[in-house]
Motif scaffolding. Sequence first.
Motif: not given
Length: 379
Positions: A68-74, A89-98, A101-109
């Motif tokens: 999720a981190v790699v795809l979100s960065r791309a 084409g992503l499954r719903s659970e994969y979209l939720q995980l993305m 990750v996007s919502a908490n991107w600044s905290v993670m970085m």
Amino acid sequence: MARRSTTESGEQPATVTLVEGRTLRCQGAWTMPEVARAERVLAAMDWPTGGAFRFEGSGIAAFDTGGAVVLSRAVMDARLRGCEVTVEGLRSEYLQLMSLVSANWSVMMAHVAVRPDGTQLLQALLRKSMTQALQGLEFVGRTSTALVRVMSSPARIRWRSTLNSLRLDGVNALPITGLLTFLIGVVIAYQGAEQLRKFGTNIFIVDLVGISLLREIAPLIAAILIAGRSGSAYAAQIGTMKVTEELDALQTFGLSPIELLVLPRVLALVVALPLLTVYADVLGVFGGMLIASNQLNVSFTAFLTRFEEAVALRHFLIGIGKAPFFAVIIALVGCYQGFQIRGGVDDVGRHTTISVVQSIFLVIIFDALCSILLNWWDL
């Protein structure tokens, strides 16, 4: 901890394929162990400028936080180039995980650990050392100002505290100081005797013991003992008072902690350490006399006669002259570390240890500088 959806052993590594310049097809297991190859490809990719761009993820077989981190960065890199990005084409659970990750991107970085290189480590070390040196100089300046103020009005000197410190740090230190310097004199004379006997120069044991003890070893050993014994006590006492908020109470009553706690200890140690050094000189030389008499047949009378001829007064004065400076270093470092305590009991122990190490280090540095300067002046 990585959140993983469905992962099976033997999954194909994550791959990316650019189709017709506007579609990026993602396939394989986008999990932490398998996503490294796709991450390198995405990092080197030349994204188009502007226009629609589609990420097609129906071929992703497994997905976790790393993917999720790699795809979100791309996705963010493509948007930075002005592309209108869609993820399909992503499954719903994969979209939720993305989305998570996007919502908490600044905290993670903000928590990504960046390993500094040698230059950064050196710069950080220098900055920390400079900060500590400036804080130490500030403390020395405040103490000097308080000393001038007290000397201009001697009635403000805490004589009872000074005499009590003189008893604790001077009189009570006599047994251990005398015993240790006596043994040091014995060791120096014994080791020297083994070499002097080979050349028939037994009488020169007086020069070896007298000059080395009076000029260097006795004042240095006395200072190291006091640093471990009294310097650590200063840090622990003041630190404990700070933890229990007694220092705050003193300031509330309009009393200066430096005048009340630091100056009496400094003044007492400036008086005590030179006297301890003289005491150490006497017992150290006496230990050397005993070994010279037993091992080299140099009588006490011959030893004292040679001592008067060979050991100049300047060696004694140099040793005694260094003692007050050693005392100031030990007292100021111990008190300074006590004032630096911020936490609880653990912090008291840590700063007590630091005070001993720093005191001994600075005493040895000062002694080395004195030796160099005195050598330049042929003293």
